[in-house]
Design an enzyme around this catalytic site. Structure first.
Site, short mmCIF file in Angstrom:
data_model
loop_
_atom_site.label_atom_id
_atom_site.label_comp_id
_atom_site.label_asym_id
_atom_site.label_seq_id
_atom_site.Cartn_x
_atom_site.Cartn_y
_atom_site.Cartn_z
N GLU A 128 13.76 -41.47 -24.91
CA GLU A 128 12.74 -40.54 -24.38
C GLU A 128 13.14 -39.08 -24.58
O GLU A 128 12.29 -38.22 -24.81
CB GLU A 128 12.54 -40.79 -22.88
CG GLU A 128 11.51 -41.84 -22.55
CD GLU A 128 10.10 -41.37 -22.83
OE1 GLU A 128 9.74 -41.20 -24.01
OE2 GLU A 128 9.35 -41.19 -21.87
N THR A 181 3.43 -32.06 -24.74
CA THR A 181 4.24 -32.23 -23.53
C THR A 181 5.06 -30.97 -23.27
O THR A 181 5.18 -30.52 -22.13
CB THR A 181 5.19 -33.44 -23.69
OG1 THR A 181 4.41 -34.57 -24.05
CG2 THR A 181 5.96 -33.73 -22.42
#
Ligand code: ADP
Length: 307
Positions: A128, A181
């Site tokens: 991630e 993001t």
């Protein structure tokens, strides 16, 4: 076991009040992955169907997460990975997390389960970190454990599985607009007022209690975010209209999924979730923005083998 095919679910992070700590796994949307052992050491991503994503091990979250788990194991061979992407990257429903969590879960199965769930969360977080620059657990934890999860602490990592009330359904709309993001993190303030803090932790506690008590009214009252949503909503055209329309359609609550642009609602029962979907569609049809929409039960199992 020489190879394994798995379903790895899409996930909703934050769930309104739980920025960076709460997440849930969806039942009806996810990626498929096939992992196989090879004699030749190393990790190779041999095929990605459905989307244009990097095949290089170091550029793909599945590759990075796979290396993280293999580096801690005694296994001398290698791993090949094929990914069928159904979750669009950048949609805000844990596309990168599904790949990272799926890779480590499948490898743990192929190696005869030497690692604990918590260790798998840590390996998946390394993947991630490639996607967002920070090692978050709020998508990989529900993908691996299933249901709702709380990251009580990051240091040391402490992840808790929360009860899922049986009638709870999610409706998710992904308007086809781009929100990076990194951009949606940059606009956040780094400090909060004590007043907002008090409201926020009241709601986090209320949501957890509501989930355990299966008290849908309490869940609905607690799905409020005083800190992140007011800022991030500006990046999502139609968000305020969706919020109002879904409330009128009977949703318990509505918020931004992860860092957006997807928007989620939670509802009691499938019929209400369908009405909520209709309300969401009408907003984006009026604005003239294309969308994908999903109605889903909560996935209590997390990742699981298929075929
Ligand atoms: P999401 O919240 O939907 O996962 P992010 O923006 O956090 O979206 O992550 C997507 C980013 O991760 C993209 O830049 C994409 O290229 C990168 N990425 C690398 N490997 C993968 C993968 N296997 N699946 C999805 N995205 C990946």
């Amino acid at each position: 076991m020489e190879q394994i095919k798995i379903f790895s679910p899409a996930t909703i992070a934050n769930i309104s009040c739980g920025f960076d700590v709460l997440g849930l796994a969806l039942a009806s949307i996810g990626d498929e992955m096939l992992l196989r052992k090879t004699e030749k050491p190393g990790v190779r991503i041999t095929k990605i169907l459905g989307q244009n994503l990097p095949l290089e091990t170091s550029q793909n979250v599945a590759g990075v997460a796979a290396l993280a788990i293999l580096n801690e194991s005694d296994y001398q061979g290698g791993i090949e990975i094929e990914i069928t992407k159904r979750i669009k990257a950048g949609s805000g429903i844990g596309s990168s997390a599904a790949s990272a969590a799926g890779a480590v879960w499948a490898i743990n199965q192929l190696l005869n389960k030497p690692f604990t769930e918590l260790e798998l969360v840590k390996f998946a977080m390394e993947g991630e970190a490639l996607a967002s620059g920070v090692a978050h657990a709020d998508n990989v934890a529900p993908a691996l454990l299933g249901g709702f999860t709380l990251v009580r602490s990051y240091d040391p990592l402490d992840v808790i599985k929360i009860n899922t009330p049986s009638e709870l359904h999610a409706t998710v709309i992904h308007p086809q607009i781009e929100v990076k993001t990194s951009d949606s993190r940059k606009i956040l303030k780094t400090t909060i007022s004590l007043k907002d803090g008090v409201k926020q932790w009241g709601n986090v506690g209320g949501l957890i209690a509501g989930l355990f008590l299966e008290d849908y009214e309490l869940i609905g009252r607690s799905l409020v975010d005083h800190i992140v949503e007011p800022i991030r909503a500006m990046l999502i055209p139609g968000f305020n209209e969706v919020k109002m329309a879904t409330k009128n359609a009977g949703a318990l609550g509505t918020g931004i999924s992860g860092s957006g642009p997807s928007i989620f609602s939670l509802s009691k029962g499938e019929k209400t979730a369908e009405k909520v979907a209709q309300a969401m569609k009408e907003v984006y049809t009026t604005i003239g923005v294309d969308y994908d929409i999903y109605i889903s039960k909560i996935n209590k199992k997390g990742i699981y083998p298929i075929e």
